[in-house]
Design a protein around this motif. Structure first.
Motif, mmCIF file in Angstrom:
data_model
loop_
_atom_site.group_PDB
_atom_site.id
_atom_site.type_symbol
_atom_site.label_atom_id
_atom_site.label_comp_id
_atom_site.label_asym_id
_atom_site.label_seq_id
_atom_site.Cartn_x
_atom_site.Cartn_y
_atom_site.Cartn_z
ATOM 1 N N LEU A 182 0.951 -0.843 -0.213
ATOM 2 C CA LEU A 182 0.150 0.144 -0.076
ATOM 3 C C LEU A 182 0.493 1.451 0.266
ATOM 4 O O LEU A 182 1.850 1.085 1.061
ATOM 5 N N LEU A 183 0.258 2.403 -0.919
ATOM 6 C CA LEU A 183 1.728 3.194 -0.340
ATOM 7 C C LEU A 183 0.549 4.659 -0.742
ATOM 8 O O LEU A 183 -0.257 4.640 -1.547
ATOM 9 N N ASP A 184 0.713 5.180 0.173
ATOM 10 C CA ASP A 184 -0.266 6.120 0.571
ATOM 11 C C ASP A 184 0.947 7.693 0.003
ATOM 12 O O ASP A 184 1.958 7.360 0.143
ATOM 13 N N LEU A 185 0.378 8.081 -0.949
ATOM 14 C CA LEU A 185 0.983 9.524 -1.828
ATOM 15 C C LEU A 185 0.993 9.977 -0.647
ATOM 16 O O LEU A 185 1.767 11.703 -0.826
ATOM 17 N N GLU A 186 -0.524 11.026 0.497
ATOM 18 C CA GLU A 186 -0.015 11.862 1.394
ATOM 19 C C GLU A 186 0.938 12.470 2.276
ATOM 20 O O GLU A 186 1.447 12.574 2.411
ATOM 21 N N LYS A 187 1.255 10.575 2.824
ATOM 22 C CA LYS A 187 1.746 10.844 3.821
ATOM 23 C C LYS A 187 2.680 9.861 3.729
ATOM 24 O O LYS A 187 3.880 9.994 4.682
ATOM 25 N N GLN A 188 3.584 9.942 1.768
ATOM 26 C CA GLN A 188 4.393 9.364 1.412
ATOM 27 C C GLN A 188 5.152 7.895 2.918
ATOM 28 O O GLN A 188 6.200 7.867 3.036
ATOM 29 N N ALA A 197 4.812 3.918 2.592
ATOM 30 C CA ALA A 197 4.648 2.200 1.454
ATOM 31 C C ALA A 197 4.711 1.028 2.688
ATOM 32 O O ALA A 197 5.985 1.332 3.170
ATOM 33 N N SER A 198 3.976 -0.001 2.972
ATOM 34 C CA SER A 198 3.706 -0.356 3.659
ATOM 35 C C SER A 198 2.899 -2.127 3.367
ATOM 36 O O SER A 198 1.938 -1.765 2.311
ATOM 37 N N GLU A 209 6.912 -1.389 6.813
ATOM 38 C CA GLU A 209 6.604 0.318 6.652
ATOM 39 C C GLU A 209 8.254 0.594 5.930
ATOM 40 O O GLU A 209 8.791 1.128 7.257
ATOM 41 N N VAL A 210 8.082 1.445 5.131
ATOM 42 C CA VAL A 210 9.173 2.769 4.639
ATOM 43 C C VAL A 210 8.429 4.190 4.547
ATOM 44 O O VAL A 210 7.661 4.635 4.134
ATOM 45 N N GLN A 211 8.845 4.773 5.712
ATOM 46 C CA GLN A 211 8.417 6.633 5.317
ATOM 47 C C GLN A 211 9.397 7.360 5.026
ATOM 48 O O GLN A 211 10.926 7.893 5.262
ATOM 49 N N LEU A 212 9.166 7.596 3.012
ATOM 50 C CA LEU A 212 9.993 8.230 2.435
ATOM 51 C C LEU A 212 10.594 9.711 2.954
ATOM 52 O O LEU A 212 11.757 9.523 2.698
ATOM 53 N N LYS A 214 11.044 10.905 5.558
ATOM 54 C CA LYS A 214 11.812 10.660 6.777
ATOM 55 C C LYS A 214 13.359 10.032 6.484
ATOM 56 O O LYS A 214 13.185 10.044 7.587
ATOM 57 N N GLU A 215 12.884 9.112 5.692
ATOM 58 C CA GLU A 215 13.806 8.067 5.183
ATOM 59 C C GLU A 215 14.517 6.876 5.729
ATOM 60 O O GLU A 215 15.878 6.798 6.826
ATOM 61 N N LEU A 216 13.374 6.757 6.126
ATOM 62 C CA LEU A 216 12.661 4.910 8.097
ATOM 63 C C LEU A 216 12.330 4.129 7.481
ATOM 64 O O LEU A 216 11.303 4.202 6.758
ATOM 65 N N ALA A 217 13.107 2.931 7.720
ATOM 66 C CA ALA A 217 12.568 1.757 7.155
ATOM 67 C C ALA A 217 12.216 1.065 8.413
ATOM 68 O O ALA A 217 13.222 0.890 9.322
ATOM 69 N N THR A 218 11.258 0.143 8.804
ATOM 70 C CA THR A 218 10.454 -0.240 10.232
ATOM 71 C C THR A 218 10.110 -1.935 9.698
ATOM 72 O O THR A 218 9.606 -1.861 9.077
ATOM 73 N N ILE A 219 10.463 -3.047 10.299
ATOM 74 C CA ILE A 219 9.765 -4.220 10.267
ATOM 75 C C ILE A 219 9.311 -4.198 11.649
ATOM 76 O O ILE A 219 9.861 -4.161 12.687
ATOM 77 N N PRO A 220 8.221 -4.330 12.094
ATOM 78 C CA PRO A 220 7.831 -3.958 13.000
ATOM 79 C C PRO A 220 7.533 -5.947 13.800
ATOM 80 O O PRO A 220 7.835 -5.525 15.075
ATOM 81 N N ARG A 221 7.898 -7.125 12.842
ATOM 82 C CA ARG A 221 7.611 -8.399 13.159
ATOM 83 C C ARG A 221 8.594 -8.826 12.456
ATOM 84 O O ARG A 221 8.659 -8.875 11.772
#
Length: 452
Positions: free
Chosen positions: A322-328, A330-331, A351-354, A356-363
């Motif tokens: 899912l790509l949220d264009l407004e929040k930038q 991708a998850s 989850e990638v916050q484009l 903030k240049e932050l990639a998270t693996i939540p589990r």
């Protein structure tokens, strides 16, 4: 000798057929006697043109006006200057039409619009469809745009080589290398500097003046009527405008179908998306197809999804995303895997916050590199600062001496060769290792930084 009265060719009356109204004409010429071999008559020039058609319930279906038209009686062709009009839905204006010139064939069966053609959807979510040549068939509620078609809303533009607009279905079919262009909203940026006058919902272009309609001032006030009609308001509604800068995101497809009213978008690929970070540095995204909504600003990419970033030699492979264009953002909630230099990454979600240049693996985080591996409930990597964090039941294994380190949290940093070096500042750790026999090591020493 007086000229004979003008009689326009007409078909038999049909319910809902339009009335062809020509206001007082300027006849080019009139002769009392016709020669045996008459030349083709010069076209009649009319001061204005007004075409209208009703639906089966007697409500207005569409109308087209022009300040000047030339009519050829024999060929039943009218050529109009600066035509403009409205398309109605259930008797209410839904689309406004403008063009540089137009040709009306067979008393309105086919209308060819040329030049700067603008078809604007009215309402709270304005949409502007443009092209340089449009073939309009009112009876089929169809418009064919075969020269530079595009569709624009508040943040997005769709372009292609050709398009078909199915008016009754409110569906725009884009064919021939369709492309989605997206501008990221930047606070106070689009209303200053180079983009002055390009703010959201602002359009300084003056709407055309139709016969009898009110004129809108620059402040949007009606100077002719205290209570303008729905038709007057439709002509005065501003069109959406996008910033003049290059789009931040571009997604190219094979075919695309867009519904301007609802914002629904279906694109078939292979898709290739690009996001320019700076000149010469471009992130890429590929997928077989997508379905989303431009009003909600979300896109659902079909699997497999591949994301690549040359700045950190990263490559992520994911399932449906899912790509949220407004929040930038991708998850995905499905398993993924990737690579950052020599570091292999796996996880049960991503989850990638484009921005903030932050990639998270939540589990289910797994990190592997030559000789070392790490398992944790959660991992996070900032590719701008190169900082890596692992949280929750962290287990770090090193082949050297069969070392195993356990902790609730580890913090590290990516090195120049894509290898991570972890430390445990202030954290409680438990380390187990095997020392080869005969090493003679009997004293305890401080452990060296953990390298992953």
């Amino acid at each position: 000798m007086s000229c004979p009265p003008l009689r326009l060719p007409r078909r038999g009356p049909r319910p809902g057929w339009f009335a062809l109204l020509f206001l007082p004409a300027l006849l080019v010429g009139c002769a009392p006697n016709l020669p045996e071999q008459a030349e083709d008559p010069l076209p009649f020039v009319f001061r204005s043109l007004d075409l209208r058609q009703q639906d089966p319930k007697g409500r207005p279906a569409w109308e087209l006006r022009s300040p000047e038209a030339r009519y050829d009686l024999n060929r039943r062709i009218a050529r109009a200057r600066s035509p403009h009009g409205l398309i109605y839905a259930k008797g209410k204006p839904l689309y406004r039409i403008e063009a540089t010139s137009g040709t009306v064939l067979s008393d309105g069966q086919v209308i060819q619009l040329e030049g700067e053609v603008r078809i604007q959807r009215l309402g709270s979510q304005p949409v502007l469809i443009e092209g340089e040549r449009v073939r309009w068939i009112p009876s089929k509620q169809l418009m064919e745009i075969d020269l530079r078609p595009s569709a624009t809303d508040q943040d997005t533009r769709l372009v292609a080589q050709r398009a078909r607009f199915l008016i009754d279905q409110d569906k725009l079919e884009l064919r021939g290398q369709p492309e989605l262009q997206r501008w990221t909203r930047v606070a106070k940026a689009d209303n200053k500097g180079d983009n002055k006058g390009e703010g959201k919902g602002e359009d300084k272009r003056v709407p055309p003046k139709a016969g009898g309609t009110a004129t809108a001032t620059s402040k949007g006030k009606d100077v002719n009527k205290a209570n303008p009609s729905a038709s007057d308001r439709a002509y005065a509604t501003p069109a959406p405008a996008l910033p003049k800068r290059r789009p931040d995101v571009i997604i190219r497809a094979t075919t695309a179908d867009w519904y301007p009213g609802s914002g629904r978008l279906i694109a078939i690929g292979p898709l290739r998306g690009t996001r320019t970070l700076k000149p010469g540095v471009v992130q890429t995204l590929t997928s077989p197809a997508l379905e989303g909504n431009t009003i909600q600003q979300v896109l659902r990419l079909q699997a497999p999804v591949l994301f690549e970033d040359p700045t950190n030699k990263s490559r992520l492979r994911a399932q449906a995303t899912l790509l949220d264009l407004e929040k930038q953002i991708a998850s995905t909630d499905l398993p993924m895997e990737g690579q950052f230099g020599d570091l292999q990454v796996r996880g049960e979600a991503l989850e990638v916050q484009l921005d903030k240049e932050l990639a998270t693996i939540p589990r289910g985080c797994q990190l592997d590199q030559p000789g070392d591996s790490l398992r944790a409930q959660r991992c996070q990597w900032n590719w701008k600062t190169q900082v890596i964090e692992a949280d929750g039941n962290v287990v770090l294994r090193r082949k050297a001496n069969d070392q195993i380190t356990r902790s609730q949290k580890l913090r590290g940093r990516m090195g120049s060769k894509g290898l991570a070096v972890f430390t445990t500042p202030g954290a409680r750790v438990q380390t187990q290792l095997t020392i080869p026999k005969g090493s003679g090591q009997t004293t305890k020493r401080e452990p060296e930084p953990i390298r992953l």
